[in-house]
Scaffold this motif. Structure first.
Motif, PDB file in Angstrom:
ATOM      1  N   THR A   1       1.077  -1.183  -0.188  1.00 62.23           N
ATOM      2  CA  THR A   1       0.073  -0.078   0.122  1.00 62.23           C
ATOM      3  C   THR A   1       0.689   1.210  -0.058  1.00 62.23           C
ATOM      4  O   THR A   1       2.040   1.202   0.297  1.00 62.23           O
TER       5      THR A   1
ATOM      6  N   TRP B   1      -1.156  -1.150  -8.159  1.00 60.30           N
ATOM      7  CA  TRP B   1      -1.275  -0.500  -6.725  1.00 60.30           C
ATOM      8  C   TRP B   1      -1.269   0.777  -6.928  1.00 60.30           C
ATOM      9  O   TRP B   1      -2.161   1.359  -6.101  1.00 60.30           O
TER      10      TRP B   1
ATOM     11  N   ASP C   1      -4.507   2.644  -5.415  1.00 62.40           N
ATOM     12  CA  ASP C   1      -4.264   3.548  -4.225  1.00 62.40           C
ATOM     13  C   ASP C   1      -4.620   5.005  -4.545  1.00 62.40           C
ATOM     14  O   ASP C   1      -5.127   5.589  -3.612  1.00 62.40           O
TER      15      ASP C   1
END
Lengths: 477, 199
Positions: free
Chosen positions: B36, B82, B86
């Motif tokens: 993350t 990601w 994100d």
């Protein structure tokens, strides 16, 4: 002729099908999983979080290559985040029982160099790695492709991957390659013709007399670049060249197993009459030493050409991309490639860091010196390549010519370690990607063969290696 | 994984071809061991240009990205997916996508919609010219509409669609076949010519 002729790809695919659930992708068994520090930590963490085991540690091997410094004192990594990532791989390999070829190992190196040279890579295998250049291993007739980290975790947990069956694309290069035209030039020539999305959704099988005449090192270079044409994988049917390379390697079959293995591998070649979804034939005589001029591997011309004109592009979107690339590269349309000067030379990467690459580059620089305005380095692909090169005296040739001689790793191919270009620096590189900032923010990359890079190092600008005056040729004959 | 059903959102046009994953997330952010926190590094180098689309307030909050052909080419880094996710992108519309990126996007609940080049150009133009331009992407209906006359269907691999609609964990799906896997593996382990280590 077989009644049901099959391609090399189909044979490997079909022998690895675990299940073919209706209306879902097939479940493909994976023979070998290569792991490195960058794309694995989140996958190992995923196993821990779900309480899953690594299903087959014996089919998994790991090395450190992307982040490691290539300087002599590389046991200490100053970049704390990189150091942590490498330590994390060490801990993960210890916790899950994976063999790791760490920095101090005599077998450490770029994952796509050590797999083949240690004999892990074999014809007919399925091989994956969290790295797009896994296509390299297709040189042996393996089905080898890059995957993302979620898929890395998937293979760790199940030794399988759900895969939709790709299409097949046969590219035949026929005839004898002209002197000075290497496997790298074959790759760049193909990408220049079909584009960086020319083989998307396909597995390429390289065939034809020019391909059969390539060494294993050359075949690896070619298959390595398959991903730059968008291909899922590249493959070459195993033959005597393949078997000669594999015989006696550390993890190759031994004794009575060897002959039986060769018999199995021999049966992998595409059957006569096998159908491909697409085919392309390229006469070898049409190929030349190439230099990329832009920010995509498809932006490539022969060394004797000029930087092309955006007006020649097919549509507006391509024209804008073209103009943007010229601006980034600080080049003007119409400039002869041989007049483009460089400040840096990088000989290395999973594309061109094997012994044959280093021999070819050394042959060019023998008796010459690196141009005063050029900083040039050679980064061998593995400890074994480095040791071999040193036993042949290649390191001395490079050093005497003014090259830096480094420790193995991915290095300036992608600049995850300290080896990077400074903004505005222009580099002749034997790597695989000339993307914006790939070798360092603002850096300008021109992809070439090892011979072309070596010649550019000497002159400080690109030159046609077909006209190179070799000195002391007998030294390496 | 978050399920994808229907999304109505602002649209960020990125009128560039061959956007590679090195641009989506540069190498220096690949050293992290987390999954993350990559959103702030999305298009890190391009963002330094004040005129770059991501810096344009009118596209703030857009969850749909429209881009030129061959989006996501190059490196296999899932960090690209990601970073997009994100940052808040849940759907990318383009004329073609690179294979590995396609797979990575799906595993992170990002819907990739493939449309003909002319339609993609229409969406790029409309998003750039119309303030507050919005699209509705329905995976349940396989349709895209903009309320200004643009309406089209799209096709998608049925299994990919099913996984996105349900937000399914891939590994769990594979483990349904453990019996077949055990049987296959037992037999396959005898094939020493494709074993990693010499027997």
């Amino acid at each position: 002729m077989s009644s049901n002729p099959k391609t090399l790809f189909e044979k490997v695919w079909e022998s690895h099908l675990v299940a073919e659930p209706p209306n879902e992708p097939a479940l493909l068994y994976i023979d070998l999983h290569l792991v490195h520090e960058v794309t694995s930590p989140q996958a190992f963490e995923g196993l821990r979080m779900t309480g899953r085991k690594l299903r087959r540690p014996d089919r998994t091997i790991a090395t450190v290559d992307h982040n490691v410094p290539t300087t002599a004192n590389r046991l200490i990594i100053e970049d704390a985040i990189a150091a942590k990532q490498i330590d994390t791989l060490r801990k993960n390999c210890a916790d899950f029982g994976v063999e790791l070829f760490d920095v101090q190992s005599p077998n450490q190196g770029i994952v796509h160099v050590i797999g083949p040279e240690l004999g892990f890579t074999k014809p007919g295998m399925t091989i994956v790695c969290g790295d797009s250049h896994t296509s390299t291993h297709g040189a042996f007739g393996a089905l080898a492709f890059g995957i993302g980290t979620s898929e890395v975790e998937h293979v760790m947990a199940t030794q399988c991957l759900p895969q939709s069956k790709p299409k097949t694309f046969r590219i035949a290069v026929e005839g004898e390659l002209p002197d000075g035209v290497t496997a790298k030039d074959v790759a760049l020539g193909i990408i220049g013709r079909i584009g960086t999305d020319g083989a998307t959704g396909h597995v390429i099988e390289y065939a034809g007399s020019a391909i059969r005449s390539l060494s294993m090192e050359g075949r690896m270079t070619l298959c390595n670049m398959s991903i730059e044409a968008g291909a899922r994988a590249g493959m070459i049917a195993p033959d005597e060249t393949t078997f000669a390379y594999l015989k006696g390697r550390k993890f190759s079959p031994q004794g009575e197993h060897w002959e039986k293995a060769v018999a199995e591998w021999r049966s992998l070649a595409s059957d006569e009459g096998a159908k491909f979804d697409r085919e392309l034939i390229i006469p070898a005589i049409e190929l030349a030493p190439y230099v990329t001029w832009g920010t995509s591997p498809g932006m490539v011309v022969a060394v004797t050409d000029v930087v092309p004109d955006p007006a020649a592009t097919a549509n507006d979107a391509d024209r804008r991309g073209f103009e943007r690339a010229l601006e980034y590269m600080n080049l003007k349309a119409g400039t002869p490639i041989e007049e483009v000067t460089i400040e840096r030379v990088f000989i290395g990467s999973c594309t061109n860091s094997r012994i044959e690459d280093l021999r070819a580059a050394a042959k060019v620089v023998t008796g010459y010196h690196v141009h005063p305005s050029v900083h040039a380095m050679v980064v061998p692909g593995s400890q074994l390549v480095k040791a071999q090169a040193e036993s042949e005296g290649l390191d001395a040739i490079f050093r005497e010519a003014g090259f830096e001689w480094r420790e193995p790793g991915c290095s300036m191919c992608l600049g995850m370690n300290p080896d990077i270009l400074q903004p505005g620096e222009r580099c002749a590189s034997t790597s695989n990607r000339n993307f914006e900032g790939r070798q360092g923010r603002g850096g300008r990359t021109h992809l070439v063969s090892p011979m072309m890079a070596a010649a550019a190092a000497v002159l400080g600008h690109f030159t046609d290696v077909r006209t190179w005056e070799f000195k002391k040729e007998e030294v390496l004959a | 994984m978050q399920a994808f059903r229907t999304l109505t959102s602002g649209v960020m046009p990125l009128d560039r071809v061959n956007v590679d994953t090195d641009q989506i997330i540069p190498k220096q952010f690949l050293k992290r061991i987390e999954r993350t926190g990559y959103g702030e590094f999305l298009f890190f180098d391009w963002r330094k240009d004040p005129a770059f689309e991501l810096n344009n307030p009118r596209y703030k909050g857009a969850e749909i990205l429209v881009a030129g052909k061959n989006f996501g080419c190059g490196s296999s880094r899932e960090h690209a997916a990601w970073a997009l996710s994100d940052y808040g992108f849940r759907c990318v519309i383009g004329s073609t996508f690179a294979d590995i990126f396609h797979s990575n996007a799906g595993k992170n609940g990002i819907l990739l919609v493939t449309l003909p080049e002319e339609q993609v150009q229409t969406l790029l133009d409309r998003a750039a010219k119309n303030d507050g331009y919005r699209l509705t992407v329905s995976l349940e209906e396989n349709t895209i509409t903009d309320g200004q006359g643009f309406s089209t269907g799209f096709s998608i691999d049925p299994f990919r669609r099913y996984c996105l609609l349900e937000g399914l964990d891939d590994i769990g799906l594979t483990l349904r076949h453990t019996g077949a896997l055990d049987t296959y593996e037992k037999q396959h382990d005898a094939a020493f010519w494709v074993a990693p280590r010499a027997s």
